[in-house]
Design a protein around this motif. Structure first.
Motif, PDB file in Angstrom:
ATOM      1  N   THR A  19      -6.196   0.821   4.612  1.00  0.00           N
ATOM      2  CA  THR A  19      -6.183   1.758   3.483  1.00  0.00           C
ATOM      3  C   THR A  19      -7.128   1.263   2.400  1.00  0.00           C
ATOM      4  O   THR A  19      -7.634   0.144   2.450  1.00  0.00           O
ATOM      5  N   ASP A  20      -7.317   2.111   1.395  1.00  0.00           N
ATOM      6  CA  ASP A  20      -8.146   1.706   0.246  1.00  0.00           C
ATOM      7  C   ASP A  20      -7.308   1.184  -0.908  1.00  0.00           C
ATOM      8  O   ASP A  20      -7.845   0.866  -1.968  1.00  0.00           O
ATOM      9  N   ASP A  21      -5.988   1.085  -0.722  1.00  0.00           N
ATOM     10  CA  ASP A  21      -5.082   0.749  -1.816  1.00  0.00           C
ATOM     11  C   ASP A  21      -4.229  -0.477  -1.527  1.00  0.00           C
ATOM     12  O   ASP A  21      -3.151  -0.653  -2.080  1.00  0.00           O
ATOM     13  N   GLU A  68     -14.777  -4.261   5.285  1.00  0.00           N
ATOM     14  CA  GLU A  68     -14.017  -4.817   4.177  1.00  0.00           C
ATOM     15  C   GLU A  68     -12.753  -5.526   4.672  1.00  0.00           C
ATOM     16  O   GLU A  68     -12.304  -6.513   4.066  1.00  0.00           O
ATOM     17  N   HIS A  75       0.880  -1.172   0.000  1.00  0.00           N
ATOM     18  CA  HIS A  75       0.000   0.000   0.000  1.00  0.00           C
ATOM     19  C   HIS A  75       0.916   1.219   0.000  1.00  0.00           C
ATOM     20  O   HIS A  75       2.142   1.078  -0.036  1.00  0.00           O
ATOM     21  N   TYR A 123     -11.539   0.958   6.742  1.00  0.00           N
ATOM     22  CA  TYR A 123     -12.645   0.156   6.212  1.00  0.00           C
ATOM     23  C   TYR A 123     -12.772  -1.148   7.003  1.00  0.00           C
ATOM     24  O   TYR A 123     -12.339  -2.210   6.545  1.00  0.00           O
ATOM     25  N   LYS A 144      -9.450  -3.699   0.881  1.00  0.00           N
ATOM     26  CA  LYS A 144      -9.571  -2.495   1.695  1.00  0.00           C
ATOM     27  C   LYS A 144      -9.463  -2.893   3.163  1.00  0.00           C
ATOM     28  O   LYS A 144      -9.939  -3.944   3.573  1.00  0.00           O
TER      29      LYS A 144
END
Length: 414
Positions: free
Chosen positions: A179-181, A218, A86, A215, A176
């Motif tokens: 982080t979202d990446d 997720e 990430h 998140y 996720k």
């Protein structure tokens, strides 16, 4: 040696996590044929395959030189491939010294990452000053400067990507969580799982009060997905390795259970119309998991995860109508101080609450006293004492950082 060490960490006889240095400074330690583990603040996983070097994560700007020295003591193979789990800076700044070598030979490594890493780097440039301040506060590093130039990935992907280098396969899956990446790495030839920061040997960093959205729901899905891979080695990007399919599965599924419990409790109360304050006071993690070495709240905290869930699903209004369009903090503080008999009376009340063990109330009263009398050295002495005490009694890095910073602010003004 590594297997014995990992067993001690698993049994709680040694600490190695995102907040414990563990084996840091030992160089690259061989885990399997052609696979190395470089422990640091931000571990790096090294692979030598058919004369090529690949890295999963690449360390921070503060340790890139040391990483390069240690890897070069392990192998002289040219770096051809790097993967970012990430985009946090302790994972993406170590390719520079290797690429200086490669440029002399007319080569450059190929860096792979999820497509959202690029957007993260752009956001870091936009919020450079803010990120410097919050990380100075969190890690008590007043000289820390936030980078404004990043090594962007050469190849990005959306959902899944398979990369083959030499005799190894690197399967990347987007997830996720913190982080979202995030990218989960899987190397089937070694039955090796690379979870990045989705497992850090403490409770998930899923509520960090100074950072952008996390998140939790997720993250639960990602943990269960990883548990189903049948990994026999897991090398997280923070903390010790785990060896053995049963242990890996247990660690991942119990972390998922812990986190899902917070998600379920929070959503149930949110859906019932409870205020944020009520939810924070009511939600508790599963007690039967509290003794697990990998589920101690030493970096983030359950109540911060609850607040983050509220932010994700409920917006910023916390259910208290006075907070919708509030008076400025200093105006409210002065009004309360006047009712109490002055800022000094509030400070005295803060010390009384502190002596009675109510540190949360003491924090409110000390902060109000300082806002009502920002130039009063005596008030700041009380504020410094209150927040220094709070910092000393906290276990998580997040709380310790904020409270220590607050105490230092008032020490300079007392």
């Amino acid at each position: 040696m590594i297997a014995e060490y990992a067993d001690r960490v698993w049994r709680g006889e040694a600490d190695d996590s995102i907040v414990d240095p563990g084996m840091q400074g030992r160089g690259v330690l061989t885990v399997a044929d052609g696979v190395g583990w470089w422990p640091g603040f931000g571990n790096v996983i090294t692979f030598e395959t058919e004369g090529e070097l690949a890295l999963f994560d690449t360390s921070s700007p503060f340790s890139a030189k040391k990483l390069h020295e240690d890897v070069r003591a392990w192998t002289r193979a040219p770096l051809t491939t790097a993967f970012y789990s990430h985009g946090h800076i302790d994972h993406v700044f170590g390719t520079g010294p290797f690429e200086e070598e490669e440029e002399e030979e007319g080569r450059r490594a190929t860096v792979y990452a999820h497509e959202a890493v690029v957007a993260r780097f752009e956001r870091y440039v936009l919020t450079n000053g803010y990120n410097a301040v919050i990380n100075q506060r969190q890690f008590q590093a007043p000289q820390l400067r936030w980078p404004d130039v990043y090594r962007h990935p050469d190849v990005t992907y959306a959902d899944r990507l398979t990369v083959r280098r030499g005799g190894l396969t690197f399967d990347l899956v987007h997830a996720k969580g913190e982080t979202d990446d995030a990218s989960i790495g899987w190397v089937p030839e070694h039955k090796l799982l690379l979870p990045g920061d989705l497992f850090i040997w403490v409770t998930p960093n899923c509520g960090n009060p100074q950072k952008v959205q996390r998140y939790p729901r997720e993250w639960v899905h990602a943990l269960r997905l990883m548990a189903g891979l049948g990994a026999e080695i897991m090398l997280p990007s923070h903390g010790a390795p785990i060896f053995g399919a049963d242990r890996i599965r247990q660690a991942l599924l119990e972390t998922a259970e812990w986190l899902e419990s917070l998600v379920t409790q929070t959503l149930d109360l949110l859906n019932a119309g409870a205020r944020l304050d009520e939810i924070v006071q009511a939600v508790r993690p599963p007690a039967h998991l509290s003794e697990r070495p990998y589920l101690r709240a030493r970096y983030d905290e359950p109540e911060f995860v609850v607040r983050n869930l509220w932010r994700l699903y409920g917006g910023w209004y916390d259910g208290n109508p006075a907070h919708l369009k509030p008076a400025p903090d200093a105006v409210l503080a002065k009004a309360v101080a006047e009712l109490a008999g002055g800022p000094a009376a509030l400070a005295d009340a803060a010390l009384k609450a502190l002596s009675e063990g109510d540190e949360r109330l003491a924090g409110h009263l000390a902060e109000m006293a300082a806002l009502a009398a920002p130039d009063d050295a005596g008030v700041h002495r009380v504020r410094a004492e209150v927040f220094a005490t709070r910092a000393a009694n906290e276990l998580s890095t997040m709380a310790k950082g904020v409270f220590t910073w607050a105490a230092a602010e008032s020490e300079r003004r007392s």
